[in-house]
Scaffold this motif. Structure first.
Motif, short mmCIF file in Angstrom:
data_model
loop_
_atom_site.label_atom_id
_atom_site.label_comp_id
_atom_site.label_asym_id
_atom_site.label_seq_id
_atom_site.Cartn_x
_atom_site.Cartn_y
_atom_site.Cartn_z
N SER A 115 0.87 -1.19 0.00
CA SER A 115 0.00 0.00 0.00
C SER A 115 0.89 1.22 0.00
CB SER A 115 -0.86 0.05 1.27
OG SER A 115 -1.63 -1.12 1.44
N LEU A 116 0.70 2.09 -0.98
CA LEU A 116 1.44 3.35 -0.99
C LEU A 116 0.45 4.50 -0.84
CD1 LEU A 116 4.30 4.62 -1.29
CD2 LEU A 116 3.69 5.07 -3.66
N PHE A 117 0.66 5.32 0.19
CA PHE A 117 -0.18 6.49 0.42
C PHE A 117 0.52 7.70 -0.16
CE2 PHE A 117 -1.71 4.57 4.70
CZ PHE A 117 -2.38 3.58 4.02
N VAL A 118 -0.24 8.49 -0.92
CA VAL A 118 0.32 9.67 -1.56
C VAL A 118 -0.52 10.88 -1.15
CG1 VAL A 118 0.86 10.76 -3.76
CG2 VAL A 118 1.11 8.27 -3.51
N VAL A 119 0.14 11.87 -0.56
CA VAL A 119 -0.52 13.12 -0.22
C VAL A 119 -0.41 14.03 -1.44
CG1 VAL A 119 -0.43 15.17 1.28
CG2 VAL A 119 0.01 12.90 2.24
N THR A 120 -1.54 14.55 -1.90
CA THR A 120 -1.49 15.36 -3.12
C THR A 120 -2.46 16.54 -3.05
OG1 THR A 120 -1.82 15.34 -5.53
CG2 THR A 120 -3.16 13.80 -4.25
N ASP A 121 -2.06 17.63 -3.72
CA ASP A 121 -2.98 18.77 -3.86
C ASP A 121 -3.62 18.76 -5.25
OD1 ASP A 121 -0.88 19.57 -5.48
OD2 ASP A 121 -0.24 21.21 -4.19
N GLY A 122 -3.44 17.66 -5.94
CA GLY A 122 -4.00 17.53 -7.29
C GLY A 122 -2.91 17.58 -8.34
N GLU A 123 -1.82 18.23 -8.00
CA GLU A 123 -0.71 18.45 -8.94
C GLU A 123 0.58 17.86 -8.36
OE1 GLU A 123 -1.38 21.50 -11.37
OE2 GLU A 123 0.20 20.62 -12.60
N THR A 124 1.01 18.43 -7.25
CA THR A 124 2.19 17.92 -6.56
C THR A 124 1.78 16.69 -5.74
OG1 THR A 124 3.09 20.14 -6.41
CG2 THR A 124 4.02 18.51 -4.90
N ALA A 125 2.66 15.69 -5.70
CA ALA A 125 2.31 14.46 -4.99
C ALA A 125 3.49 13.99 -4.16
CB ALA A 125 1.90 13.39 -5.98
N VAL A 126 3.24 13.70 -2.90
CA VAL A 126 4.29 13.32 -1.96
C VAL A 126 3.99 11.93 -1.41
CG1 VAL A 126 5.40 13.91 0.24
CG2 VAL A 126 4.66 15.73 -1.31
N PRO A 127 4.83 10.93 -1.71
CA PRO A 127 4.57 9.58 -1.19
C PRO A 127 4.97 9.45 0.27
CG PRO A 127 6.59 9.59 -2.47
CD PRO A 127 6.03 10.99 -2.57
N LEU A 128 4.18 8.71 1.03
CA LEU A 128 4.59 8.32 2.38
C LEU A 128 5.35 6.99 2.27
CD1 LEU A 128 1.36 9.24 4.40
CD2 LEU A 128 3.21 10.70 3.58
N LEU A 129 5.78 6.44 3.39
CA LEU A 129 6.51 5.17 3.34
C LEU A 129 5.56 4.06 2.89
CD1 LEU A 129 8.58 5.11 6.66
CD2 LEU A 129 9.40 5.60 4.33
N PRO A 130 6.02 3.14 2.03
CA PRO A 130 5.16 2.03 1.65
C PRO A 130 4.92 1.09 2.83
CG PRO A 130 7.36 1.73 0.73
CD PRO A 130 7.35 3.09 1.39
N ALA A 131 3.74 0.49 2.84
CA ALA A 131 3.34 -0.38 3.94
C ALA A 131 2.75 -1.66 3.35
CB ALA A 131 2.30 0.31 4.81
N GLN A 132 2.59 -2.65 4.21
CA GLN A 132 1.86 -3.84 3.79
C GLN A 132 0.74 -4.11 4.78
OE1 GLN A 132 3.68 -7.86 3.66
NE2 GLN A 132 2.96 -7.97 1.54
N ASP A 133 -0.41 -4.46 4.21
CA ASP A 133 -1.62 -4.74 4.97
C ASP A 133 -1.86 -6.25 4.94
OD1 ASP A 133 -4.19 -4.49 6.09
OD2 ASP A 133 -5.13 -3.96 4.19
#
Ligand code: AMP
Ligand code: GLY
Length: 415
Positions: free
Chosen positions: A184-202
């Protein structure tokens, strides 16, 4: 800033802990929250899927930022209603949230954007279901084409089970089976710029060794010691940016948290699903490692200022979270049981409530999560299970193998 958090599960408790730890947060409100959230936030009563009610509450709280946790309020248009009051909201519009709300919409966006995912058919009758199952063969993957809180998917070798699930759902998406470890990769985005958080496993299945039915998630860890080098960059380049560009092109930019559920196959990362919000329970593990102040990050995304935000800082080591579930979960969880041992630091509340007699009681399927960090994954895992051992809830169950294969080096990407 004054922050209002919408939702009341384990993810929201983890978000609340992150938000109050941000020195820029002067007041935190949550609705409806839960007893864990209530220890760090002022709880308010609201129907989370009522856009007008949430927007009114945001005004009443004097909120500078509203963070929407679960998917249902987003799909209902809560973030839109908050923004219409001139208040920044972290969470996509109802239209962009269709990326999670409709599997068929998500597939359409992925096809248009050239994003690697399983081949799929949308089927609404027995004949097209039969053809799709014939085409792909076993194992069969049949997904309910509506919001199902992570429980609308059946993966089975049994043709009859696949057909029955399709019949019960009405419209389904039937797709090719993707072989390979999940991330699972979480990405914080404002629609244009995108910042990935650390990848995780569920861990989606209820039982040890990935057995039994799918759940909302029974545990998680981050980061992924087995991830191929460059995985996150590859996912950002081939999946996240093309998807965000396609949604901008359609006039429905996606701002908020883009959750990319992946299978790491022999041919590279493939999208299993998109969600429009933080994952639960991965958030508990990922945010435990985030050093960057959370409210500042989410506010930057909500106001289109992410490009100016400093790079994220992370704690060394790893984090593990283990879900303690109620008897009967996921089918028919029993609620109302007394809980002891939930006071330890690192115990995250999911489905709990405070009874009139003052006792803490179970109030949902996933009741609590033991979340711990450690110098490495093995240490974090030991500490998380230590927390779980301290929790007393009659007839509860939890997986005993969260992060075990990763600790033992037993996860390999194919190819
Ligand atoms: P979803 O709700 O789409 O994430 O599906 C729930 C779970 O079903 C996933 O986490 C996977 O474990 C499994 N799954 C879904 N789609 C596929 C697929 N195409 N191939 C293999 N497993 C899948
Ligand atoms: N942990 C899976 C989800 O949040 O959908």
């Amino acid at each position: 800033m004054r922050v209002l958090l919408i939702g009341g599960g384990g993810r929201e408790h983890a978000l609340a802990l992150g938000l109050v730890a941000d020195p820029s947060v002067e007041a935190l409100f949550a609705a409806p929250g839960n007893p864990g959230v209530g220890e760090v936030a002022a709880l308010r009563d609201v129907v989370p899927t009522d856009p007008a009610a949430v927007a009114a509450l945001a005004v009443e709280c004097g909120a500078d930022l509203v963070v929407v946790g679960p998917e249902a309020p987003l799909v209902a248009g809560v973030a839109d209603a908050v923004r219409a009051k001139g208040i920044p909201a972290f969470g996509p519009s109802a239209e962009a949230a269709q990326l999670e709300g409709s599997k068929a919409f998500a597939k359409d966006v992925m096809t248009a954007a050239g994003v690697p995912t399983a081949r799929a058919y949308t089927c609404a009758d027995a004949e097209s279901v039969g053809q799709a199952l014939d085409d792909f063969g076993a194992p069969y993957v049949v997904k309910n084409d509506c919001l199902a809180a992570g429980k609308g998917v059946v993966v089975t070798e049994d043709r009859r089970v696949a057909e029955e699930h399709a019949r019960e759902c009405g419209q389904v998406v039937i797709e090719e089976y993707l072989a390979g470890p999940e991330a699972s990769l979480f990405v914080v985005t404002d629609g244009e710029t995108a910042v990935p958080l650390l990848p995780a496993q569920d861990f989606k299945r209820v039982g040890d060794g990935d057995t039994g039915p799918n759940t909302g998630g029974m545990g998680a860890y981050a980061p992924l010691p087995w991830a191929p080098p460059g995985l996150v960059d590859e996912v950002m380049r081939d999946i996240v940016h093309p998807t965000l560009a396609e949604l901008r092109r359609r006039g429905t930019p996606f701002a908020g948290l883009l959750y990319v559920g992946l299978a790491i196959t022999a041919a590279g990362p493939r999208v299993i699903e998109f969600n429009a919000r933080f994952g639960d329970p991965e958030t508990q593990a990922v945010l435990a490692l985030l050093e960057t102040p959370l409210a500042g990050l989410l506010h930057a995304a909500a106001t289109g200022e992410l490009a100016a935000h400093p790079p994220l800082r992370w704690r060394e080591g790893a984090a593990v979270t283990v879900v303690v579930a109620a008897e009967g979960y996921p089918a028919t969880p029993r609620t109302g049981d007394v809980i002891h041992g939930a006071e330890a630091s690192g115990v995250i509340h999911a489905g709990t409530r405070r009874a009139a007699d003052g006792t803490l009681r179970s109030a949902g399927g996933r009741v609590l999560c033991g979340t711990a960090i450690g110098a490495d994954l093995a240490a974090a895992r030991d500490a998380a299970y230590e927390l779980v051992r301290g929790i007393e809830l009659a007839d509860s169950h939890h997986r005993t193998d969260i992060a075990a294969a990763a600790v033992d080096g037993r996860i390999a990407t194919p190819g």
